[in-house]
Design a protein around this motif. Structure first.
Motif, PDB file in Angstrom:
ATOM      1  N   MET A 176       0.829  -1.206   0.000  1.00 19.21           N
ATOM      2  CA  MET A 176       0.000   0.000   0.000  1.00 19.21           C
ATOM      3  C   MET A 176       0.869   1.265   0.000  1.00 19.21           C
ATOM      4  O   MET A 176       0.611   2.214  -0.742  1.00 19.21           O
ATOM      5  CB  MET A 176      -0.886  -0.027   1.244  1.00 19.21           C
ATOM      6  N   GLU A 214       1.308   4.534  -2.961  1.00 19.81           N
ATOM      7  CA  GLU A 214       0.739   5.760  -2.414  1.00 19.81           C
ATOM      8  C   GLU A 214       0.224   6.702  -3.504  1.00 19.81           C
ATOM      9  O   GLU A 214      -0.881   7.250  -3.414  1.00 19.81           O
ATOM     10  CB  GLU A 214       1.773   6.502  -1.551  1.00 19.81           C
ATOM     11  N   LEU A 231      -3.228   5.695  -4.956  1.00 18.89           N
ATOM     12  CA  LEU A 231      -4.331   5.960  -4.043  1.00 18.89           C
ATOM     13  C   LEU A 231      -4.555   7.467  -3.892  1.00 18.89           C
ATOM     14  O   LEU A 231      -5.706   7.927  -3.838  1.00 18.89           O
ATOM     15  CB  LEU A 231      -4.034   5.308  -2.681  1.00 18.89           C
ATOM     16  N   PHE A 247      -8.578   8.980  -4.522  1.00 14.66           N
ATOM     17  CA  PHE A 247      -8.783   8.391  -3.198  1.00 14.66           C
ATOM     18  C   PHE A 247     -10.049   7.546  -3.153  1.00 14.66           C
ATOM     19  O   PHE A 247     -10.203   6.677  -2.300  1.00 14.66           O
ATOM     20  CB  PHE A 247      -8.784   9.452  -2.095  1.00 14.66           C
ATOM     21  N   LEU A 248     -10.962   7.753  -4.118  1.00 10.94           N
ATOM     22  CA  LEU A 248     -12.181   6.939  -4.177  1.00 10.94           C
ATOM     23  C   LEU A 248     -11.858   5.442  -4.301  1.00 10.94           C
ATOM     24  O   LEU A 248     -12.682   4.583  -3.962  1.00 10.94           O
ATOM     25  CB  LEU A 248     -13.057   7.386  -5.361  1.00 10.94           C
ATOM     26  N   ALA A 251     -10.134   3.833  -2.436  1.00 14.45           N
ATOM     27  CA  ALA A 251     -10.180   3.273  -1.078  1.00 14.45           C
ATOM     28  C   ALA A 251     -11.524   2.611  -0.780  1.00 14.45           C
ATOM     29  O   ALA A 251     -11.605   1.661  -0.002  1.00 14.45           O
ATOM     30  CB  ALA A 251      -9.898   4.359  -0.045  1.00 14.45           C
ATOM     31  N   LEU A 252     -12.569   3.121  -1.451  1.00 10.75           N
ATOM     32  CA  LEU A 252     -13.909   2.581  -1.184  1.00 10.75           C
ATOM     33  C   LEU A 252     -13.988   1.072  -1.482  1.00 10.75           C
ATOM     34  O   LEU A 252     -14.674   0.329  -0.793  1.00 10.75           O
ATOM     35  CB  LEU A 252     -14.949   3.341  -2.023  1.00 10.75           C
ATOM     36  N   TYR A 253     -13.288   0.639  -2.528  1.00  7.11           N
ATOM     37  CA  TYR A 253     -13.384  -0.770  -2.930  1.00  7.11           C
ATOM     38  C   TYR A 253     -12.193  -1.611  -2.481  1.00  7.11           C
ATOM     39  O   TYR A 253     -12.206  -2.829  -2.637  1.00  7.11           O
ATOM     40  CB  TYR A 253     -13.524  -0.871  -4.449  1.00  7.11           C
ATOM     41  N   LEU A 254     -11.146  -0.931  -1.967  1.00  8.04           N
ATOM     42  CA  LEU A 254      -9.946  -1.688  -1.588  1.00  8.04           C
ATOM     43  C   LEU A 254     -10.232  -2.817  -0.590  1.00  8.04           C
ATOM     44  O   LEU A 254      -9.886  -3.975  -0.850  1.00  8.04           O
ATOM     45  CB  LEU A 254      -8.878  -0.718  -1.047  1.00  8.04           C
ATOM     46  N   PRO A 255     -10.890  -2.548   0.543  1.00  9.46           N
ATOM     47  CA  PRO A 255     -11.134  -3.646   1.490  1.00  9.46           C
ATOM     48  C   PRO A 255     -11.974  -4.770   0.878  1.00  9.46           C
ATOM     49  O   PRO A 255     -11.763  -5.943   1.179  1.00  9.46           O
ATOM     50  CB  PRO A 255     -11.892  -2.971   2.640  1.00  9.46           C
ATOM     51  N   MET A 256     -12.903  -4.411  -0.003  1.00 10.63           N
ATOM     52  CA  MET A 256     -13.753  -5.438  -0.608  1.00 10.63           C
ATOM     53  C   MET A 256     -12.940  -6.382  -1.482  1.00 10.63           C
ATOM     54  O   MET A 256     -13.071  -7.605  -1.399  1.00 10.63           O
ATOM     55  CB  MET A 256     -14.858  -4.786  -1.436  1.00 10.63           C
ATOM     56  N   ALA A 273     -10.725  -8.524   0.766  1.00  9.86           N
ATOM     57  CA  ALA A 273     -11.476  -9.490   1.565  1.00  9.86           C
ATOM     58  C   ALA A 273     -12.095 -10.583   0.707  1.00  9.86           C
ATOM     59  O   ALA A 273     -12.169 -11.750   1.114  1.00  9.86           O
ATOM     60  CB  ALA A 273     -12.557  -8.769   2.368  1.00  9.86           C
TER      61      ALA A 273
END
Lengths: 448, 448
Positions: free
Chosen positions: A290, A294, A297, A301-302, A304-309, A312
């Protein structure tokens, strides 16, 4: 016990099953246990002792004097006795062995030669043995003395004078045949045996595949050494399932025989900490990826909305695939030769899951996201943004599914237990992939 | 089969165990199966059929004419027959029932009244029943006809003239008692029975707790309905463990009786997709939290290095705690009353794990991180940065451990299967907590 109502307690105890008495005993404090051992009839202790967790055994036996210890140990079934002696200190083991009758001592020593988790370590040697030159009447006379000492009369085994296994006889055929029938006439072939050195899990698999009641254990020369009975198999299955489930959640060490609530905080800690620590250190790699991306991202920065999805989803699909493969292995469904079929299956599944998940998320992004009016830089449309997210999601799912299936197979190939590379290890690994895939796709497709 | 070497194949088949024949049959293609059904002796099909996965049963039976179907169905054990009829289409079920002898039809219908996963659905009604006014000789005469039709002669049950369960007699006591002994003299009490409507898992737990061979199934008036035998229990245990393990990995739907490789891609997809999709949508919340804290991350982008670790450590500890609690529940170790003890235990463990993990990561940050010379803004020392990371890690671990333990308990309280809220669901949930905890701690401690 608490109210010291001796008579009431003893009366209740008399009617309790030994498994219940063992559970009661386990939950008492030290003083109450002394009261328990002093008042419960000594005849009940062999069975209670066999049900107690390993760590309580020596402590409990030491509450008795040598004479009582001798009685209790002498009355134990020989497989239980060997298990118990394997769980006490070396000093106590010598002392207890010296208390036994010579034939019990020999049988116990020979059982203790096998690891606790092999067929030999699980078997009992108390099995009815007869020879093929006998008649039904002679057999019945021999067995009459064994009526209480033999763990299972459901199968009676025929051996020759060197102890080789020749066949089996069922009690019902003895019961319903005329007394002068030669044993050879009612003897049946023994199709299925297991080597004493085989893993206990193999014994359990044979039991459930072939619907057996009793499984004879032999050495490499087909000498009958003992039998494994159905209650041994239930214990094996429970142990092995618990072990698999725990390993699959990153819990280390031996499965405890104590119940969850009776296991100390220290023991729980020791079993959970090691994997937790290793995985945390590994997870820093994800963070490093990550850091390296840098600029991607920061530009949008949007993302970031889907990064965890995306990250996971990899852990979840990888975990599912690993679970299916590990379970199929432990049920004996996957031969080492079927690796290619597994790869093909999981690759197709990974692609299918990836495509459909990718398409769904693309649709959500294109049709729902604009309503929230998020910030996208000039020149980047919702469609191209959705494309970047979906492609990385699809690739991540396909890669993770395949990794989830391959890691347990690889672990088995290098003689590791497949269960240790399950969910937590795979999740940590595909988290790192996920970061790389996500940012690389974003950089390439969005031209950052 | 492939080489059409009829004689060789038939000879090999004769020596194979029915479980192996069923496995062979399952792996054949359509044409080969026709060959198989045409050439293997019809006497072997009842046992083979009972071993086949649900989805193959009707197809296989339809390869035979009505006469052969009648033979096969008639020879099946009645619990296997009821299971088989529950797995075929309604049309076929009526047709097959009509082929049965009146008494078989009635027994089958009464078994089919119970759900497949209850004690009643699992039991066989073929059990030896005698009355207490008989002598050993009379009993032996009655049982002689049952020698092959009764699934287990290991226990013979004594009933009164209304069918109430009175006691049990062991075959060995019949065998070794004089013929004129009245049954009342060798009859033993039956301590443990199970209601036909009880869950099959309860039956399995009783078997393994009390080391039973045969468990009598009764109705609420203590009428003997049938028995559950050890091979039923092995099947139950295998099914229940597989179901738990699969649910704990977010795999939905019924556990398949087909092997992993024989299950179609479509079925695999259907079982894996639902949770995957739900969890992916939920994971967008984590991304939303990250978006909201953009300013924190932008001020010190080095925070990204530890973000995945803090988030993942929550998933791992939560998963471990959930696994321990779920397994303890399915082994029957956790009564609903012990919730408070579980909370206390997991809270202590969570705090202990959190403190030690936090301290370890703080040490790594203070002593190793500076060597890589990363960018920290003016006025923020490595020590205070390490403090922020460690505090959030410790809090995340404590919160996740407690959530991991509480979610399955909560699920059980609202009659959901605890296993469905395991690892994947908990990971997704604590991922969201993790983001909030991490950024809040960073903002507060680092003053951003």
């Amino acid at each position: 016990v608490e109210s010291r109502n001796v008579e009431g307690f003893l009366k209740a105890a008399e009617e309790l099953h030994y498994a219940d008495l063992a559970a009661v005993f386990e939950n008492l404090d030290d003083e109450e246990r002394s009261f328990f051992t002093a008042h419960i009839s000594i005849d009940r202790f062999p069975e209670i002792l066999a049900e107690l967790p390993d760590t309580l055994i020596e402590e409990t036996l030491e509450r008795f004097d040598a004479k009582a210890q001798q009685d209790i140990l002498g009355q134990l079934l020989d497989d239980d006795r060997a298990d118990i002696l394997q769980d006490v200190s070396a000093e106590a083991r010598q002392r207890y062995l010296a208390l036994l009758q010579p034939e019990d001592m020999e049988a116990t020593r020979s059982l203790m030669r096998y690891d606790e988790d092999t067929a030999g370590g699980r078997m009992t040697t108390q099995v009815a043995r007869i020879t093929s030159d006998m008649t039904v009447k002679q057999v019945l006379e021999v067995l009459r003395d064994d009526i209480n000492s033999t763990e299972s009369l459901a199968r009676i085994y025929v051996v020759d004078d060197q102890g080789h296994l020749m066949g089996k006889v069922r009690l019902r055929h003895l019961t319903f045949s005329p007394w002068d029938t030669p044993i050879t006439e009612i003897m049946q072939e023994v199709d299925i045996t297991i080597l004493a050195t085989a893993d206990q899990e193999e014994a359990a698999q044979m039991f459930s595949k072939y619907d057996m009641t009793v499984l004879p254990v032999v050495d490499e020369f087909n000498h009958l050494l003992g039998i494994i009975t159905h209650d041994d198999v239930l214990e094996i299955l429970e142990e092995e399932s618990t072990e698999d489930i725990e390993k699959m959640s990153g819990i280390a060490g031996e499965t405890s025989e104590e119940t969850y609530l009776n296991t100390s905080i220290g023991t729980h800690f020791k079993r959970r900490f090691p994997w937790l620590f290793v995985l945390a250190v590994l997870a820093i790699s994800s963070g490093y990826v990550m850091l390296r991306f840098e600029h991607v991202l920061s530009s949008i920065f949007l993302l970031a909305l889907y990064l965890p999805m995306v990250v996971a989803a990899g852990g979840n699909t990888g975990g599912q695939a690993a679970t299916m493969v590990i379970r199929a292995m432990s049920l004996g469904e996957l031969e080492p030769g079927s690796t290619f079929k597994v790869i093909l299956k999981e690759l197709s599944l990974g692609l299918l899951l990836g495509l459909i998940m990718g398409a769904s998320i693309a649709a959500i992004t294109i049709f729902i996201l604009p309503a929230f009016n998020p910030q996208l830089p000039e020149g980047i449309s919702y469609t191209i943004f959705a494309l970047a997210v979906s492609v990385s999601l699809a690739v991540q799912i396909a890669v993770s599914t395949l990794s989830g299936a391959l890691l347990p197979i690889g672990a088995r190939a290098i003689k590791l237990d497949p269960a240790v590379v399950a969910a937590p290890a795979i999740t940590t690994l595909v988290d790192i992939f996920g970061m790389v895939i996500y940012f690389t796709a974003a950089r390439t497709i969005l031209g950052l």
